[in-house]
Design a protein around this motif. Structure first.
Motif, PDB file in Angstrom:
ATOM      1  N   LYS A  27       8.277  -0.108 -11.858  1.00 60.16           N
ATOM      2  CA  LYS A  27       9.082  -1.182 -11.262  1.00 60.16           C
ATOM      3  C   LYS A  27       8.574  -1.547  -9.867  1.00 60.16           C
ATOM      4  O   LYS A  27       8.388  -2.719  -9.536  1.00 60.16           O
ATOM      5  CB  LYS A  27      10.541  -0.743 -11.193  1.00 60.16           C
ATOM      6  N   GLU A  28       8.350  -0.541  -9.033  1.00 53.38           N
ATOM      7  CA  GLU A  28       7.872  -0.782  -7.668  1.00 53.38           C
ATOM      8  C   GLU A  28       6.460  -1.350  -7.661  1.00 53.38           C
ATOM      9  O   GLU A  28       6.139  -2.215  -6.851  1.00 53.38           O
ATOM     10  CB  GLU A  28       7.949   0.499  -6.833  1.00 53.38           C
ATOM     11  N   LYS A  30       5.078  -3.278  -9.919  1.00 55.02           N
ATOM     12  CA  LYS A  30       5.189  -4.694 -10.285  1.00 55.02           C
ATOM     13  C   LYS A  30       5.694  -5.523  -9.108  1.00 55.02           C
ATOM     14  O   LYS A  30       5.209  -6.630  -8.860  1.00 55.02           O
ATOM     15  CB  LYS A  30       6.132  -4.863 -11.476  1.00 55.02           C
ATOM     16  N   LYS A  31       6.666  -5.001  -8.392  1.00 58.44           N
ATOM     17  CA  LYS A  31       7.223  -5.703  -7.233  1.00 58.44           C
ATOM     18  C   LYS A  31       6.143  -5.929  -6.174  1.00 58.44           C
ATOM     19  O   LYS A  31       5.975  -7.038  -5.660  1.00 58.44           O
ATOM     20  CB  LYS A  31       8.377  -4.878  -6.654  1.00 58.44           C
ATOM     21  N   LEU A  35       4.244  -9.482  -4.735  1.00 57.64           N
ATOM     22  CA  LEU A  35       4.163  -9.844  -3.321  1.00 57.64           C
ATOM     23  C   LEU A  35       2.713 -10.024  -2.871  1.00 57.64           C
ATOM     24  O   LEU A  35       2.384 -10.966  -2.153  1.00 57.64           O
ATOM     25  CB  LEU A  35       4.834  -8.774  -2.464  1.00 57.64           C
TER      26      LEU A  35
END
Length: 166
Positions: A27-28, A30-31, A35
Motif C-alpha cells: 500500500k505504501e 503504491k502511494k 507521488l
C-alpha cells in the motif's frame, strides 16, 4: 524466505517474520510511486523488486540500484534507531528514501530510452561514434545531490525525517 508477486509488477522477497507487514508495504509503495511519478515526471521503466532482510542481522542500512533491474534492499538493523532519525516509521522512510533513488537514477529519455529497449540497464557505457553513452546517465550525478534529494523526499511525505532532527 518467501517470494510474493503482487498483482502489480513489484516482487517482494522477505522472511516469514514480515508476512503480516507486506500488505502495508504494498500500500505504501503504491502511494509513494504515485507521488514520485508526478513529482519526478516519469514512470519507472521496469518493475521494482524489494528485499526485506531478516531480523537476524545488525546492518542498519538499505540500498537502491538500477543495475540490472530496479531493486531496493532493506536491512532491519536500523528499525530500532528511528528516534535518532526523527522519523515515525523506519520502513516508510526507507520506501521514500530508496524509492527516490530509483526515480533519480533511472529516467529514460532520448538515446538512453532507445538503448534501454535493446540493452536493458547496462552497467558499462556504450559507444556511439567514440562518444560514451550511458543507458542510465544520472548514475554520474554527485552523491551529495542524490542523497540530499532523497533526504528531502523522505522528509516531505509527513514522516518526519532527518530534516526535522535539528
Amino acid at each position: 524466505f518467501k517470494k510474493l508477486v503482487t498483482p502489480s509488477p513489484e516482487v517482494f522477497i522477505f522472511p516469514e517474520e514480515y508476512k503480516t507487514l507486506i500488505p502495508q508495504v504494498v500500500k505504501e509503495q503504491k502511494k509513494i510511486e504515485g507521488l514520485y511519478e508526478k513529482s519526478f515526471s516519469w514512470k519507472l521503466d521496469e518493475k521494482t523488486s524489494l528485499v526485506l532482510a531478516s531480523n537476524n542481522n545488525q546492518i542498519a542500512n538499505a540500498f537502491a540500484t538500477v543495475y540490472y533491474n530496479n531493486l531496493n534492499l532493506y536491512y532491519n538493523g536500523g528499525a530500532s534507531v528511528y528516534d535518532s532519525f526523527a522519523i515515525r516509521s523506519w520502513l516508510f522512510t526507507l520506501l521514500a528514501h530508496e524509492g527516490a533513488h530509483l526515480y533519480q537514477l533511472n529516467p529514460k529519455k532520448g538515446l538512453a530510452e532507445t538503448y534501454h529497449k535493446y540493452l536493458g540497464n547496462s552497467v558499462v557505457p556504450h559507444f556511439l561514434f567514440f562518444i560514451p553513452v550511458f543507458v542510465t546517465p544520472n548514475i554520474l550525478l554527485p552523491t551529495w545531490l542524490v542523497e540530499g534529494n532523497s533526504v528531502l523526499n523522505e522528509s516531505r511525505l509527513g514522516n518526519g525525517g532527518r530534516l526535522y532532527s535539528g
